[in-house]
Motif scaffolding. Structure first.
Motif, PDB file in Angstrom:
ATOM      1  N   ALA A 247       0.887  -0.990   0.269  1.00  0.00           N
ATOM      2  CA  ALA A 247       0.326  -0.370   0.296  1.00  0.00           C
ATOM      3  C   ALA A 247       0.815   1.526   0.043  1.00  0.00           C
ATOM      4  N   ASN A 248       1.277   2.447  -0.748  1.00  0.00           N
ATOM      5  CA  ASN A 248       1.247   3.544  -1.030  1.00  0.00           C
ATOM      6  C   ASN A 248       0.314   4.457  -0.596  1.00  0.00           C
ATOM      7  N   LEU A 249       0.180   5.125   0.572  1.00  0.00           N
ATOM      8  CA  LEU A 249      -0.924   5.651   0.624  1.00  0.00           C
ATOM      9  C   LEU A 249      -0.820   7.770   0.620  1.00  0.00           C
ATOM     10  N   ASP A 250      -0.857   8.519  -0.128  1.00  0.00           N
ATOM     11  CA  ASP A 250      -0.962   9.821   0.267  1.00  0.00           C
ATOM     12  C   ASP A 250      -1.345  10.232   1.616  1.00  0.00           C
ATOM     13  N   GLU A 251      -0.484  10.373   1.647  1.00  0.00           N
ATOM     14  CA  GLU A 251      -0.482  11.538   3.369  1.00  0.00           C
ATOM     15  C   GLU A 251      -1.688  12.619   3.415  1.00  0.00           C
ATOM     16  N   ARG A 252      -1.460  12.838   2.242  1.00  0.00           N
ATOM     17  CA  ARG A 252      -2.433  14.562   2.373  1.00  0.00           C
ATOM     18  C   ARG A 252      -3.846  14.491   1.941  1.00  0.00           C
ATOM     19  N   ILE A 253      -3.914  13.366   1.625  1.00  0.00           N
ATOM     20  CA  ILE A 253      -5.710  12.437   2.164  1.00  0.00           C
ATOM     21  C   ILE A 253      -6.548  12.618   3.386  1.00  0.00           C
ATOM     22  N   GLY A 254      -7.234  13.337   3.489  1.00  0.00           N
ATOM     23  CA  GLY A 254      -8.423  13.428   4.919  1.00  0.00           C
ATOM     24  C   GLY A 254      -9.246  12.800   3.876  1.00  0.00           C
ATOM     25  N   GLN A 255     -10.555  13.411   4.151  1.00  0.00           N
ATOM     26  CA  GLN A 255     -11.700  13.096   4.685  1.00  0.00           C
ATOM     27  C   GLN A 255     -12.510  13.058   2.919  1.00  0.00           C
ATOM     28  N   ALA A 256     -13.072  12.686   2.492  1.00  0.00           N
ATOM     29  CA  ALA A 256     -14.147  12.468   1.324  1.00  0.00           C
ATOM     30  C   ALA A 256     -15.799  12.095   1.534  1.00  0.00           C
ATOM     31  N   LEU A 257     -15.982  12.386   0.798  1.00  0.00           N
ATOM     32  CA  LEU A 257     -17.613  12.349   0.898  1.00  0.00           C
ATOM     33  C   LEU A 257     -18.176  11.292  -0.100  1.00  0.00           C
ATOM     34  N   ALA A 258     -18.088  10.362   0.910  1.00  0.00           N
ATOM     35  CA  ALA A 258     -18.558   8.594  -0.049  1.00  0.00           C
ATOM     36  C   ALA A 258     -19.628   8.155   0.871  1.00  0.00           C
ATOM     37  N   ASP A 259     -19.820   6.780  -0.296  1.00  0.00           N
ATOM     38  CA  ASP A 259     -20.712   5.626   0.586  1.00  0.00           C
ATOM     39  C   ASP A 259     -20.055   4.439   0.852  1.00  0.00           C
ATOM     40  N   PRO A 260     -19.070   4.541   2.218  1.00  0.00           N
ATOM     41  CA  PRO A 260     -17.530   3.801   2.526  1.00  0.00           C
ATOM     42  C   PRO A 260     -17.943   2.228   2.015  1.00  0.00           C
ATOM     43  N   ASP A 261     -19.485   1.617   2.754  1.00  0.00           N
ATOM     44  CA  ASP A 261     -19.998   0.110   2.865  1.00  0.00           C
ATOM     45  C   ASP A 261     -19.141  -0.194   0.879  1.00  0.00           C
ATOM     46  N   ARG A 262     -20.034   0.580   0.213  1.00  0.00           N
ATOM     47  CA  ARG A 262     -19.981  -0.166  -1.177  1.00  0.00           C
ATOM     48  C   ARG A 262     -18.663   0.478  -1.949  1.00  0.00           C
ATOM     49  N   LEU A 263     -17.763   1.535  -1.975  1.00  0.00           N
ATOM     50  CA  LEU A 263     -16.581   2.181  -1.711  1.00  0.00           C
ATOM     51  C   LEU A 263     -15.755   1.403  -1.091  1.00  0.00           C
ATOM     52  N   GLN A 264     -15.559   0.845  -0.700  1.00  0.00           N
ATOM     53  CA  GLN A 264     -14.695  -0.154   0.106  1.00  0.00           C
ATOM     54  C   GLN A 264     -15.115  -1.673  -0.829  1.00  0.00           C
ATOM     55  N   ASP A 265     -16.603  -2.049  -1.019  1.00  0.00           N
ATOM     56  CA  ASP A 265     -16.802  -3.487  -2.006  1.00  0.00           C
ATOM     57  C   ASP A 265     -16.135  -3.109  -3.130  1.00  0.00           C
ATOM     58  N   ALA A 266     -16.737  -1.469  -3.922  1.00  0.00           N
ATOM     59  CA  ALA A 266     -15.455  -1.560  -5.486  1.00  0.00           C
ATOM     60  C   ALA A 266     -13.807  -1.968  -4.889  1.00  0.00           C
ATOM     61  N   LEU A 267     -13.386  -2.021  -4.695  1.00  0.00           N
ATOM     62  CA  LEU A 267     -11.878  -1.720  -4.089  1.00  0.00           C
ATOM     63  C   LEU A 267     -11.448  -3.176  -3.211  1.00  0.00           C
ATOM     64  N   ILE A 268     -12.941  -3.403  -3.215  1.00  0.00           N
ATOM     65  CA  ILE A 268     -12.244  -5.178  -2.631  1.00  0.00           C
ATOM     66  C   ILE A 268     -12.267  -6.234  -3.847  1.00  0.00           C
ATOM     67  N   ASN A 269     -13.321  -5.601  -4.571  1.00  0.00           N
ATOM     68  CA  ASN A 269     -13.558  -6.200  -6.180  1.00  0.00           C
ATOM     69  C   ASN A 269     -12.152  -6.146  -6.674  1.00  0.00           C
ATOM     70  N   LEU A 270     -11.780  -5.065  -6.578  1.00  0.00           N
ATOM     71  CA  LEU A 270     -10.200  -5.016  -7.775  1.00  0.00           C
ATOM     72  C   LEU A 270      -9.136  -5.234  -6.953  1.00  0.00           C
ATOM     73  N   LEU A 271      -9.127  -5.113  -6.355  1.00  0.00           N
ATOM     74  CA  LEU A 271      -7.747  -5.864  -4.876  1.00  0.00           C
ATOM     75  C   LEU A 271      -7.940  -7.727  -5.954  1.00  0.00           C
ATOM     76  N   LEU A 272      -9.093  -7.829  -4.929  1.00  0.00           N
ATOM     77  CA  LEU A 272      -9.752  -9.793  -5.418  1.00  0.00           C
ATOM     78  C   LEU A 272      -9.373  -9.649  -6.610  1.00  0.00           C
ATOM     79  N   ASN A 273      -9.525  -8.616  -7.811  1.00  0.00           N
ATOM     80  CA  ASN A 273      -9.224  -9.241  -9.568  1.00  0.00           C
ATOM     81  C   ASN A 273      -7.707  -9.051  -9.595  1.00  0.00           C
ATOM     82  N   ALA A 274      -7.141  -8.526  -9.303  1.00  0.00           N
ATOM     83  CA  ALA A 274      -5.646  -8.266  -8.922  1.00  0.00           C
ATOM     84  C   ALA A 274      -5.253  -9.937  -8.558  1.00  0.00           C
ATOM     85  N   ILE A 275      -5.483 -10.076  -7.923  1.00  0.00           N
ATOM     86  CA  ILE A 275      -5.116 -11.105  -6.990  1.00  0.00           C
ATOM     87  C   ILE A 275      -5.003 -11.799  -7.730  1.00  0.00           C
ATOM     88  N   GLU A 276      -6.317 -12.412  -8.341  1.00  0.00           N
ATOM     89  CA  GLU A 276      -5.509 -13.601  -8.943  1.00  0.00           C
ATOM     90  C   GLU A 276      -5.328 -13.921 -10.417  1.00  0.00           C
TER      91      GLU A 276
END
Length: 377
Positions: A247-276
């Motif tokens: 993980a390379n996280l930009d420390e300048r990033i603070g809060q975002a206006l998002a749906d945390p559950d659905r956005l996290q699901d999207a990131l999980i899908n992308l990560l699982l695709n990459a792992i496979e």
């Protein structure tokens, strides 16, 4: 001479010529009862009939199980066909084309169109032409949607069929194992059943997520924390395949206006695709966050060192999987739907033999036009 061209399925691009002196013609999947054969289990043995009357081809449904559709409307009575009409029998889409206007009725219709145009003054004619062009574009768009719907239905049925076949195999092997009192073989067959149960469970959950049409529940959340949480959720799958997660996280990033559950699901899908996609033992998957202040966007990149993706055009279409029988074909479609609902975009870069990078961009809080989700269709 008119013709029908198959647009979806294994017989895609195959054409059937229609001879006005040789009718009726039956569309179906029965070799002994159909003139135009479709290799589609959702098509009835004798599905639809074409006949030629008064200079026009007429389409009639033959009490098929899954219906006959003309330009997205289910037939309840015989209908006259026009050039470029879209026909769908079960999950197979066909295109009707007439090279020239056939018969007396067609010539009358053509003459009527010319008379109407001559009756208008030049300004009105321009409006009529523009309106006709708009209708043609809308018709083409409807046809494209029908083709995609037909292909999606076929892919969905194949996906379910593959899972059921695997479950049946596991059950048969387990029955044989108990009959021989072979506990080792029984354990193996239980493994088959368990894997496919989990697969069908994921399939159903993905289908529910994709069909969800409500707007995202936007709230302030820590963007990097969402990314870190998604990484933690996929750690077991990465460990199982000996994939290195970074993980390379930009420390300048603070809060975002998002749906945390659905956005996290999207990131999980992308990560699982990459792992496979990454090669076992020496695979690498990297998640990077970045604040692009000039564009007013927050970026997430998920990169793998896999073989790359051959066909990116169909990557985000529902039920199109790059994983063969074990994919649901919904993961990336869900990701795109979630990102679009956040007013964002998703981009993919791939190079054969070197890997793939998915980049998600969502608006920063307070950016021009940002923070406001798009309507979900």
């Amino acid at each position: 001479m008119a013709k029908l061209t198959i647009l979806t399925g294994p017989l895609r691009k195959q054409s059937f010529e229609l001879n006005s002196k040789d009718w009726p013609k039956v569309i179906g999947r029965a070799e002994d009862g159909a003139d135009f054969l479709l290799a589609d289990p959702s098509v009835s043995r004798q599905h639809a009939e074409l006949s030629f009357r008064d200079g026009q081809w007429i389409l009639r449904d033959m009490n098929s199980s899954n219906g006959t559709f003309l330009n997205e409307r289910r037939l309840s009575s015989p209908m006259r066909l026009r050039n470029q009409d879209q026909i769908r029998c079960g999950g197979t889409a066909l295109l009707y084309e007439s090279a020239e206007t056939e018969g007396r009725a067609g010539r009358i219709e053509q003459a009527q169109d010319q008379a109407i145009e001559l009756a208008f003054d030049p300004g009105e004619t321009m409006v009529a032409v523009a309106f006709t062009s708009l209708q043609s574009k809308e018709s083409a768009a409807r046809q494209r949607r029908m083709i995609e719907a037909g292909q999606a239905a076929m892919n969905l049925s194949h996906g379910i069929k593959n899972i059921l076949q695997a479950l049946r195999t596991g059950i048969d092997v387990m029955d044989q194992s108990f009959g021989r009192q072979d506990l080792e073989q029984a354990r193996k067959s239980w493994g088959i059943l368990r894997r496919n149960f989990l697969h069908i469970e994921k399939f159903v959950l993905d289908l529910l997520k994709f069909s969800k049409d409500d707007k995202p529940d936007l709230q302030l959340c820590q963007f990097n924390r969402l990314a870190e949480s998604a990484m933690q959720m996929v750690q077991p799958q990465a460990h199982e395949r000996s994939i290195a997660l970074t993980a390379n996280l930009d420390e300048r990033i603070g809060q975002a206006l998002a749906d945390p559950d659905r956005l996290q699901d999207a990131l999980i899908n992308l990560l699982l695709n990459a792992i496979e996609a990454a090669p076992p033992q020496n695979g690498q998957v990297t998640l990077t966050t970045e604040q692009d202040e000039s564009a007013g966007r927050l970026l997430v990149r998920v990169q793998d060192n896999g073989p790359g993706i051959e066909n990116v055009e169909t990557l985000f279409r529902p039920f199109h999987s790059t994983k063969g029988k074990m994919g649901t074909g919904l993961g990336l479609a869900i990701v795109k739907k979630v990102v679009t609902a956040h007013g964002g975009t998703i981009d993919v870069q791939t190079l054969s033999g070197e890997g793939t990078i998915f980049t998600v961009a969502i608006p920063m809080i307070g950016s021009d036009g940002g923070g406001k989700p798009a309507e979900e269709n």
